[in-house]
Design an enzyme around this catalytic site. Structure first.
Site, mmCIF file in Angstrom:
data_model
loop_
_atom_site.group_PDB
_atom_site.id
_atom_site.type_symbol
_atom_site.label_atom_id
_atom_site.label_comp_id
_atom_site.label_asym_id
_atom_site.label_seq_id
_atom_site.Cartn_x
_atom_site.Cartn_y
_atom_site.Cartn_z
ATOM 1 N N SER A 102 -1.356 1.089 -1.524
ATOM 2 C CA SER A 102 -0.423 2.030 -0.919
ATOM 3 C C SER A 102 1.004 1.505 -0.976
ATOM 4 C CB SER A 102 -0.878 2.335 0.515
ATOM 5 O OG SER A 102 -0.213 3.458 1.037
ATOM 6 N N ASP A 214 -5.925 7.415 -0.776
ATOM 7 C CA ASP A 214 -5.319 6.169 -0.300
ATOM 8 C C ASP A 214 -6.266 4.963 -0.334
ATOM 9 O OD1 ASP A 214 -3.932 4.216 1.150
ATOM 10 O OD2 ASP A 214 -3.072 5.684 2.516
#
Length: 318
Positions: A102, A214
């Protein structure tokens, strides 16, 4: 006050890939852009597959251990990664491998592509978060992430990840299997889209085998992937689990607190496997302000200096 809490929470998730100043992203619609087939430019691999490939292709002998830098997820707290990089440069430590999740994948890609900590800091502080927001009313999320992918591509010179001066990979989560996966080849922009695709905010990123979201869901600080890639020494930077927790009982705040608790409980065992853990205390709510961004950078710098003070990678025995 409740409205402010809600706005802060939204910023945290909508800008999750930010380390350089924002990282909000995702990519194509659920079946690829405009319903077309998913582009074949992502080839995520599971941890077991990477371990097997590394074992089958042992590296050449070296005078020192292979060092990996692992940069964890944490939204706008990612400014702290820039400070940690500065501390590593001052200590004369240049990693052989960089793995990011991320926000960490944004900073990691920039660094592995050849940018210095100072150059990354300049890019971070000069980026307008709003320039990366490409909203959509389609299914799967409210942000496409194409602008983020384009920005990362420009930042890294449009070079494929496997051609970076430093070996680089980004983690993501396979939406169908729920497993952590690693992306080490192809477009850096698309890889960061996938690694930063916050569920419910960003549209999942399509690839030929399904969809990616994610990486922080399954591998917040991807130490094990770094080991699987051949790292013998891992320096990990956690920007999410060791900072102050959100306070208050507004609904967005409660959700944020619960998600942080769950994520950090899951990530604790993997973080403990790092040889050096850098854990700056960074708070996210005001991270869109310049002084807060600077403070996060300095927090990362000081935490990394402290963690590295009495540590140096040992020479490999002859």
């Amino acid at each position: 006050m409740k409205r402010q809490h809600a706005m802060n929470a939204w910023k945290k998730y909508a800008c999750c890939a930010a380390a350089l100043a924002a990282a909000v992203s995702t990519g194509c619609a659920l079946s690829g852009p405009h319903g077309q087939a998913a582009p074949p430019d992502l080839a995520p691999r599971r941890l077991a597959d990477i371990r097997e490939a590394t074992a089958a292709a042992p590296s050449a002998p070296s005078e020192r251990p292979t060092v990996a830098l692992v940069l964890g997820g944490g939204g706008l707290r990612g400014f702290a990664h820039v400070g940690a990089l500065r501390a590593l440069e001052e200590a004369g430590i240049r990693p052989d491998i960089v793995v990011g999740t991320s926000a960490g994948s944004v900073v990691g890609a920039a660094y592995a592509s050849g940018m210095s900590a100072a150059q990354i800091q300049s890019a971070a502080l000069n980026l307008k978060v709003s320039s990366l927001l490409d909203f959509t009313w389609g299914s799967g999320g409210i942000i496409r992430g194409n602008k983020l992918a384009d920005w990362v591509g420009a930042l890294t010179g449009g070079v494929a990840m496997e051609q970076f001066p430093i070996r680089f990979a980004a983690t993501a989560t396979d939406l169908q299997s729920g497993q952590a996966v690693l992306i080490a080849e192809g477009s850096a922009g698309r890889a960061i889209q996938a690694s930063s695709a916050v569920p419910g905010v960003n549209v999942p990123v399509a690839y030929p085998g399904g969809h990616l979201v994610d990486g922080g869901i399954t591998s917040l600080v991807p130490v094990r992937f770094a080991r699987a890639m051949g790292a013998e020494v891992v320096i990990a930077v956690d920007i999410y689990c060791h900072g102050p927790r959100a306070q208050g009982l507004a609904v967005p705040t409660i959700l944020s607190r619960v998600m942080q608790t769950q994520s950090c409980l899951l990530a604790a065992a993997e973080m403990a496997e790092a040889d050096v853990l850098v854990a700056p205390a960074v708070s996210a709510p005001s991270m869109s302000a310049r002084d807060s961004q600077q403070a996060a950078i300095e927090a990362g710098y000081e935490a990394a200096r402290a963690a590295l003070k009495n540590w140096r990678p040992a020479a490999r025995p002859v």
